[in-house]
Design an enzyme around this catalytic site. Structure first.
Site, PDB file in Angstrom:
ATOM      1  N   ALA A  94      -4.238   8.850  22.075  1.00 18.17           N
ATOM      2  CA  ALA A  94      -4.038   8.792  23.531  1.00 18.17           C
ATOM      3  C   ALA A  94      -4.414  10.118  24.196  1.00 18.17           C
ATOM      4  O   ALA A  94      -3.577  10.780  24.812  1.00 18.17           O
ATOM      5  CB  ALA A  94      -2.590   8.422  23.857  1.00 18.17           C
TER       6      ALA A  94
ATOM      7  N   SER B 234      -5.466   5.388  11.794  1.00 16.75           N
ATOM      8  CA  SER B 234      -6.713   5.760  12.457  1.00 16.75           C
ATOM      9  C   SER B 234      -7.378   4.560  13.126  1.00 16.75           C
ATOM     10  O   SER B 234      -7.881   4.649  14.250  1.00 16.75           O
ATOM     11  CB  SER B 234      -7.669   6.387  11.430  1.00 16.75           C
ATOM     12  OG  SER B 234      -8.963   6.554  11.957  1.00 16.75           O
TER      13      SER B 234
ATOM     14  N   SER C   3      -5.957   1.783  14.223  1.00 16.41           N
ATOM     15  CA  SER C   3      -5.201   1.328  15.387  1.00 16.41           C
ATOM     16  C   SER C   3      -5.361   2.272  16.575  1.00 16.41           C
ATOM     17  O   SER C   3      -5.172   1.874  17.725  1.00 16.41           O
ATOM     18  CB  SER C   3      -3.713   1.181  15.036  1.00 16.41           C
ATOM     19  OG  SER C   3      -3.125   2.440  14.774  1.00 16.41           O
TER      20      SER C   3
ATOM     21  N   ASP D  57      -1.387  12.787  22.647  1.00 12.56           N
ATOM     22  CA  ASP D  57      -0.119  12.499  21.983  1.00 12.56           C
ATOM     23  C   ASP D  57      -0.124  12.976  20.542  1.00 12.56           C
ATOM     24  O   ASP D  57       0.925  13.056  19.902  1.00 12.56           O
ATOM     25  CB  ASP D  57       0.168  10.999  22.006  1.00 12.56           C
ATOM     26  CG  ASP D  57       0.660  10.516  23.368  1.00 12.56           C
ATOM     27  OD1 ASP D  57       0.831  11.349  24.280  1.00 12.56           O
ATOM     28  OD2 ASP D  57       0.872   9.302  23.519  1.00 12.56           O
TER      29      ASP D  57
ATOM     30  N   ASP E 169       0.817  -1.211   0.000  1.00 17.45           N
ATOM     31  CA  ASP E 169       0.000   0.000   0.000  1.00 17.45           C
ATOM     32  C   ASP E 169       0.852   1.261   0.000  1.00 17.45           C
ATOM     33  O   ASP E 169       0.458   2.283  -0.564  1.00 17.45           O
ATOM     34  CB  ASP E 169      -0.931   0.003   1.215  1.00 17.45           C
ATOM     35  CG  ASP E 169      -2.109  -0.954   1.049  1.00 17.45           C
ATOM     36  OD1 ASP E 169      -2.262  -1.518  -0.052  1.00 17.45           O
ATOM     37  OD2 ASP E 169      -2.864  -1.133   2.016  1.00 17.45           O
ATOM     38  N   GLY E 170       2.029   1.218   0.634  1.00 21.36           N
ATOM     39  CA  GLY E 170       2.903   2.390   0.640  1.00 21.36           C
ATOM     40  C   GLY E 170       3.330   2.792  -0.759  1.00 21.36           C
ATOM     41  O   GLY E 170       3.370   3.981  -1.097  1.00 21.36           O
TER      42      GLY E 170
ATOM     43  N   THR F 107      -8.604   2.554   7.483  1.00 17.78           N
ATOM     44  CA  THR F 107      -8.102   1.218   7.812  1.00 17.78           C
ATOM     45  C   THR F 107      -6.622   1.239   8.185  1.00 17.78           C
ATOM     46  O   THR F 107      -6.023   0.175   8.366  1.00 17.78           O
ATOM     47  CB  THR F 107      -8.302   0.264   6.620  1.00 17.78           C
ATOM     48  OG1 THR F 107      -7.718   0.842   5.446  1.00 17.78           O
ATOM     49  CG2 THR F 107      -9.771  -0.012   6.381  1.00 17.78           C
ATOM     50  N   ALA F 108      -6.028   2.434   8.303  1.00 20.09           N
ATOM     51  CA  ALA F 108      -4.604   2.539   8.601  1.00 20.09           C
ATOM     52  C   ALA F 108      -4.398   2.978  10.055  1.00 20.09           C
ATOM     53  O   ALA F 108      -4.983   2.402  10.970  1.00 20.09           O
ATOM     54  CB  ALA F 108      -3.945   3.500   7.607  1.00 20.09           C
TER      55      ALA F 108
ATOM     56  N   ARG G 228      -5.570  17.987  24.686  1.00 17.83           N
ATOM     57  CA  ARG G 228      -4.235  17.526  25.059  1.00 17.83           C
ATOM     58  C   ARG G 228      -4.168  16.033  24.770  1.00 17.83           C
ATOM     59  O   ARG G 228      -5.010  15.250  25.215  1.00 17.83           O
ATOM     60  CB  ARG G 228      -3.957  17.801  26.537  1.00 17.83           C
ATOM     61  CG  ARG G 228      -3.900  19.289  26.876  1.00 17.83           C
ATOM     62  CD  ARG G 228      -3.450  19.506  28.321  1.00 17.83           C
ATOM     63  NE  ARG G 228      -2.096  19.039  28.534  1.00 17.83           N
ATOM     64  CZ  ARG G 228      -1.685  18.344  29.586  1.00 17.83           C
ATOM     65  NH1 ARG G 228      -2.555  17.991  30.523  1.00 17.83           N
ATOM     66  NH2 ARG G 228      -0.428  17.973  29.703  1.00 17.83           N
TER      67      ARG G 228
END
Length: 298
Positions: free
Chosen positions: A219, A198, A200, A184, A80-81, A195-196, A182
């Site tokens: 986070a 986002s 996870s 990470d 995909d990259g 499906t990338a 606030r």
């Protein structure tokens, strides 16, 4: 069946072994695909940046711009990259792309390498499903001036520094202030990118036909800060209010360092990527296969 595509660009990282790795020539897989395309009546070209060492006179090497102007199909061999990179570059030219998966997941390079000949014969003859994916146009604005400009197909991500704490981000959608968050970092993902990264980070899956984005905090300090689906007609702005060594990534393939007060502004691009899939292709088949749904079921 003869091919309706006369000029085909073969695009991918030419993985070789032994002496071939030194020469940079096409590896066995790519040579086999090129020979197959020629047997279907196609004139084969290779992408210039990957073509060092290709035998002179065998396959003409073209720049991406020349591929856009001279070719009526791009056949992308890789993961995909690889597809993300060439898709962004060829989108302004409207060249359709077919992906043969030589990577791992393969959400957008969806033809299995072992089955490519049987799959491509009817596709080259015009039997395929066409799938359009909108691109994102992102800019880093500093003191009212654009200091970085990029296209993205999957996502735009604002990240904290590797050794620093959380960043504080001011999020605006259209003319409306959303919140100071606030976290990470923050992900703005297209339906393709849902499906990338986002996914996870806890974001939802978006069907690629939806004209929307998903805004996903990474986070977050406040657990009530949840992913939200947005219309892609609205401009999204993320301003760095606090934090050190923050950066913005675009499809994880280009990077811009951010200073306090910088705004990452994301709009829907005027360009779309054209994917061709085998006849009968379904997005849900892809999800079932790649995410291993229904394994062990009846």
């Amino acid at each position: 069946m003869s091919s309706r595509f006369r000029h085909v660009a073969l695009i991918g990282k030419y993985q070789a072994s032994g002496g071939r790795a030194q020469s940079g020539a096409l590896d066995v897989v790519m040579e086999d695909i090129a020979a197959f395309l020629e047997a279907q009546g196609c004139t084969v070209f290779v992408e210039e940046s990957q073509a060092d060492g290709v035998p002179v006179g065998r396959y003409k090497a073209l720049t991406v711009e020349e591929i856009g102007e001279e070719c009526d199909l791009g056949l992308v061999v890789g993961g995909d990259g690889t597809m993300l990179g060439i898709g962004r570059q060829l989108a302004p030219y409207g060249v359709p792309l077919i992906g043969i998966n030589r990577g791992r997941l393969g959400f957008i390079t969806d033809i299995a390498l072992d089955d490519y000949q049987a799959t491509l014969v009817p596709m080259l003859a015009g039997e395929y499903e066409e799938d359009h994916r909108n691109l994102m146009h992102a800019q880093v604005m500093r003191n009212g001036v654009s200091v970085f400009d990029a296209l993205a197909m999957n996502d735009v991500v604002v990240n904290r520094g590797g050794t620093s704490g959380m960043v504080e981000l001011r999020v605006t959608v259209g003319r409306h202030f959303v919140a100071n968050q606030r976290a990470d970092g923050m992900i703005i993902a297209s339906s393709t990118g849902s499906t990338a990264y986002s996914l996870s980070a806890g974001g939802p899956l978006l069907h690629p036909a939806l004209p929307g984005w998903v805004l996903v905090p990474i986070a977050p300090h406040t657990l009530s800060n949840r992913p939200i689906v947005l219309p892609d007609a609205e401009e999204v702005s993320i301003e760095l209010v606090g934090g050190r060594d923050a950066s913005a990534n675009f499809d994880m393939q280009s990077l811009a360092s951010l200073a306090i007060g910088d705004r990452v502004v994301v709009r829907r691009s005027d360009y779309r990527v054209r994917f061709l899939h085998p006849r009968g292709w379904s997005y849900f088949d892809t999800l079932r296969k790649k995410l291993h749904w229904n394994e062990g079921g009846s």
